[in-house]
Design a protein around this motif. Structure first.
Motif, PDB file in Angstrom:
ATOM      1  N   ALA A  43       1.382 -11.014   4.057  1.00 15.37           N
ATOM      2  CA  ALA A  43       2.060 -12.133   3.403  1.00 15.37           C
ATOM      3  C   ALA A  43       1.714 -12.190   1.922  1.00 15.37           C
ATOM      4  CB  ALA A  43       1.669 -13.445   4.087  1.00 15.37           C
ATOM      5  N   LEU A  44       0.449 -11.943   1.595  1.00 14.56           N
ATOM      6  CA  LEU A  44       0.024 -11.990   0.201  1.00 14.56           C
ATOM      7  C   LEU A  44       0.704 -10.909  -0.624  1.00 14.56           C
ATOM      8  CD1 LEU A  44      -1.759 -13.098  -2.057  1.00 14.56           C
ATOM      9  CD2 LEU A  44      -3.615 -11.647  -1.216  1.00 14.56           C
ATOM     10  N   ASP A  60      -2.495 -12.310   6.849  1.00 15.90           N
ATOM     11  CA  ASP A  60      -2.462 -12.846   5.496  1.00 15.90           C
ATOM     12  C   ASP A  60      -2.272 -11.767   4.441  1.00 15.90           C
ATOM     13  OD1 ASP A  60      -2.774 -15.326   6.526  1.00 15.90           O
ATOM     14  OD2 ASP A  60      -4.863 -15.578   5.965  1.00 15.90           O
ATOM     15  N   ASP A  78       0.364 -13.004  12.504  1.00 18.79           N
ATOM     16  CA  ASP A  78       0.492 -13.446  11.115  1.00 18.79           C
ATOM     17  C   ASP A  78      -0.702 -12.910  10.331  1.00 18.79           C
ATOM     18  OD1 ASP A  78       1.166 -14.683   8.801  1.00 18.79           O
ATOM     19  OD2 ASP A  78       0.606 -16.696   9.437  1.00 18.79           O
ATOM     20  N   ARG A  85      -3.719 -19.954   1.509  1.00 15.16           N
ATOM     21  CA  ARG A  85      -4.369 -19.358   2.676  1.00 15.16           C
ATOM     22  C   ARG A  85      -5.446 -18.354   2.278  1.00 15.16           C
ATOM     23  NH1 ARG A  85       0.960 -17.565   5.669  1.00 15.16           N
ATOM     24  NH2 ARG A  85      -0.407 -15.949   6.504  1.00 15.16           N
ATOM     25  N   TYR A  86      -5.483 -17.992   1.016  1.00 18.84           N
ATOM     26  CA  TYR A  86      -6.530 -17.069   0.559  1.00 18.84           C
ATOM     27  C   TYR A  86      -7.869 -17.798   0.564  1.00 18.84           C
ATOM     28  CZ  TYR A  86      -9.002 -13.594  -2.259  1.00 18.84           C
ATOM     29  OH  TYR A  86      -9.896 -12.647  -2.704  1.00 18.84           O
ATOM     30  N   THR A 111       4.355 -11.777  -1.083  1.00 21.90           N
ATOM     31  CA  THR A 111       4.464 -12.894  -2.022  1.00 21.90           C
ATOM     32  C   THR A 111       4.259 -12.418  -3.453  1.00 21.90           C
ATOM     33  OG1 THR A 111       3.751 -14.534  -0.399  1.00 21.90           O
ATOM     34  CG2 THR A 111       3.404 -15.082  -2.723  1.00 21.90           C
ATOM     35  N   ASP A 124       6.973 -21.866  -0.586  1.00 12.20           N
ATOM     36  CA  ASP A 124       6.534 -20.807   0.329  1.00 12.20           C
ATOM     37  C   ASP A 124       5.418 -19.974  -0.297  1.00 12.20           C
ATOM     38  OD1 ASP A 124       8.402 -21.638   2.180  1.00 12.20           O
ATOM     39  OD2 ASP A 124       9.896 -20.141   1.603  1.00 12.20           O
ATOM     40  N   SER A 144       2.136 -21.858  -0.211  1.00 21.76           N
ATOM     41  CA  SER A 144       1.535 -21.906   1.122  1.00 21.76           C
ATOM     42  C   SER A 144       0.752 -20.635   1.418  1.00 21.76           C
ATOM     43  CB  SER A 144       2.612 -22.133   2.187  1.00 21.76           C
ATOM     44  OG  SER A 144       3.439 -20.989   2.335  1.00 21.76           O
ATOM     45  N   VAL A 145       1.236 -19.497   0.915  1.00 24.82           N
ATOM     46  CA  VAL A 145       0.521 -18.234   1.115  1.00 24.82           C
ATOM     47  C   VAL A 145      -0.737 -18.189   0.248  1.00 24.82           C
ATOM     48  CG1 VAL A 145       0.640 -15.732   0.815  1.00 24.82           C
ATOM     49  CG2 VAL A 145       2.575 -16.961   1.806  1.00 24.82           C
TER      50      VAL A 145
END
Length: 210
Positions: free
Chosen positions: A45-46, A42, A40, A74-75, A49, A67, A70-71
């Motif tokens: 995902a970023l 980030d 996973d 995480r930053y 997103t 969703d 949630s991303v």
């Protein structure tokens, strides 16, 4: 570069799913991190997103916004903080810009949907990493006021303006000063509507006269 690769290898090796050199490979001058179901990352995902948010945020269902949030939460700051290689600095700035622009879009969308608490939380999270981004500050002030927390908005602004004058030696932009003046004088429905219109990029007073 060697230091950054060493740190990545060490992080990967800490996972039981990782096999030696199976996901981070060096081929000539390139270092390749391969995607895997268990890995996973980030940054991937970023970027995904951001692409979704910036292209169609108004069409997203509540589960889609969840969703995205949630991303964004995480930053946690600069990419590979402590590394100063040119490619790291470039990627760090790119990811930070993507994060801020996506957060701005989502804060504005949440405010438009009257989801003020979520908008306030996300704005505060983003401002941890970019405290002088005035557009984000304005959105935070607006959603605080719309959430019937006018005094909190004024206190935040007074604290923030002290910081930028001390740290940067500058004054707020005219748009920011206009926003806080509206909040200080928020005593009627017309002013409230005008303040809300700022989230839609329109001027409520001008629109009412047209």
């Amino acid at each position: 570069m060697n230091s950054a690769v060493w740190r990545l290898r060490k992080l990967l090796a800490s996972s039981p799913e990782c096999t030696k050199d199976n996901h981070l490979r060096t081929v000539g001058p390139e270092t390749i991190l391969e995607k895997s179901a268990w890995l996973d990352v980030d940054t991937w995902a970023l970027l995904q997103t951001a692409q979704t948010t910036l292209s169609s945020v108004a069409e997203l269902e509540p589960c889609g916004i969840k969703d995205i949030l949630s991303v964004l939460y995480r930053y946690e700051g600069p990419f590979l903080d402590g590394e100063e290689a040119d490619w790291v600095l470039e990627e760090r700035e790119r990811l930070h810009s993507v994060f801020v622009q996506t957060a701005l879009t989502v804060v504005r969308h949440l405010g438009q949907q009257a989801r003020h608490h979520e908008a306030i939380q996300l704005a505060r999270h983003a401002l941890r990493f970019d405290p002088y981004r005035e557009e984000l500050v304005r959105y935070l002030l607006i959603v605080l006021a719309l959430d019937e927390r006018r005094n909190d908005a004024i206190r935040y602004y007074d604290h923030w303006i002290g910081l930028i004058r001390k740290e940067l030696g500058i004054s707020p932009l005219p748009a920011t000063r206009a926003t806080i003046e509206e909040i200080r004088n928020l005593h009627d429905v017309e002013t409230l509507q005008h303040l809300r219109a700022r989230l839609f990029g329109t001027d409520g007073r001008q629109r009412s006269l047209s």
